[in-house]
Design a protein around this motif. Sequence first.
Motif, mmCIF file in Angstrom:
data_model
loop_
_atom_site.group_PDB
_atom_site.id
_atom_site.type_symbol
_atom_site.label_atom_id
_atom_site.label_comp_id
_atom_site.label_asym_id
_atom_site.label_seq_id
_atom_site.Cartn_x
_atom_site.Cartn_y
_atom_site.Cartn_z
ATOM 1 N N ALA A 58 0.848 -1.197 0.000
ATOM 2 C CA ALA A 58 0.000 0.000 0.000
ATOM 3 C C ALA A 58 0.882 1.245 0.000
ATOM 4 O O ALA A 58 1.988 1.252 0.542
ATOM 5 C CB ALA A 58 -0.921 0.005 1.213
ATOM 6 N N ALA A 59 0.387 2.294 -0.598
ATOM 7 C CA ALA A 59 1.138 3.547 -0.682
ATOM 8 C C ALA A 59 1.191 4.236 0.684
ATOM 9 O O ALA A 59 0.222 4.202 1.444
ATOM 10 C CB ALA A 59 0.496 4.467 -1.705
ATOM 11 N N ASP A 60 2.330 4.852 0.972
ATOM 12 C CA ASP A 60 2.498 5.573 2.239
ATOM 13 C C ASP A 60 1.456 6.668 2.420
ATOM 14 O O ASP A 60 1.013 6.929 3.534
ATOM 15 C CB ASP A 60 3.902 6.186 2.324
ATOM 16 N N ASP A 61 1.056 7.329 1.323
ATOM 17 C CA ASP A 61 0.085 8.417 1.460
ATOM 18 C C ASP A 61 -1.280 7.906 1.922
ATOM 19 O O ASP A 61 -2.037 8.632 2.554
ATOM 20 C CB ASP A 61 -0.027 9.234 0.175
ATOM 21 N N LYS A 62 -1.611 6.646 1.657
ATOM 22 C CA LYS A 62 -2.864 6.062 2.154
ATOM 23 C C LYS A 62 -2.844 5.996 3.675
ATOM 24 O O LYS A 62 -3.842 6.251 4.340
ATOM 25 C CB LYS A 62 -3.101 4.661 1.576
ATOM 26 N N ALA A 63 -1.695 5.657 4.246
ATOM 27 C CA ALA A 63 -1.559 5.609 5.706
ATOM 28 C C ALA A 63 -1.631 7.015 6.287
ATOM 29 O O ALA A 63 -2.282 7.239 7.318
ATOM 30 C CB ALA A 63 -0.247 4.937 6.089
ATOM 31 N N THR A 64 -1.004 7.972 5.637
ATOM 32 C CA THR A 64 -1.039 9.356 6.109
ATOM 33 C C THR A 64 -2.464 9.900 6.088
ATOM 34 O O THR A 64 -2.873 10.622 6.996
ATOM 35 C CB THR A 64 -0.102 10.238 5.248
#
Length: 178
Positions: free
Chosen positions: A154-160
């Motif tokens: 998963a992309a880091d920006d999804k977690a952010t």
Amino acid sequence: MRTVGLTLAALLLLTGCDDADAGAHPQAAPSTAPAAAAGGACQLLDFPVVNAKLGLDLAVAAAATLDNTFTCVLQPRAAGSPDLVLSVSATTIGADIYTSAIQPKGATPVPGLGAAAYQRPTPAADATGPGAEVGWLAGNKRIIQLSVHLAPGAADDKATELLPKLVDLAKLIDLSSL
């Protein structure tokens, strides 16, 4: 000896299950129990609320207790990720000790949550994707940590993007733990 082998083979064929028999043995239906039914820290969580706040589809809960720490893990019905982990531990420390000794370095403070609180994104690890974490010292002398781990890749920006949503969920949990 050959006769015994043929007899066993014949018995296995006669007792085998064909497609017509398959319906005679129904599969267990997936549980529709609320998260709180798992006990422990799951008593502070509700699937519809968590899923609405975070935009996830979590449906399975498991709880554990060790000493004075209660935990809960929520996952989707057919997969191990994303997951949500909640841990609650009794403590005697105050906000000053929490902030200096428990809160991770570089974490961002969260005003309006407990006596002291932080938020931070978490990097992907071997078996999980990136995530988000909120921790706080509740007014009832509990250290609470709430984290979400996304699927590997998963992309880091999804977690952010999950951080403000996770903070909102933490504020609801904080109210329910008083």
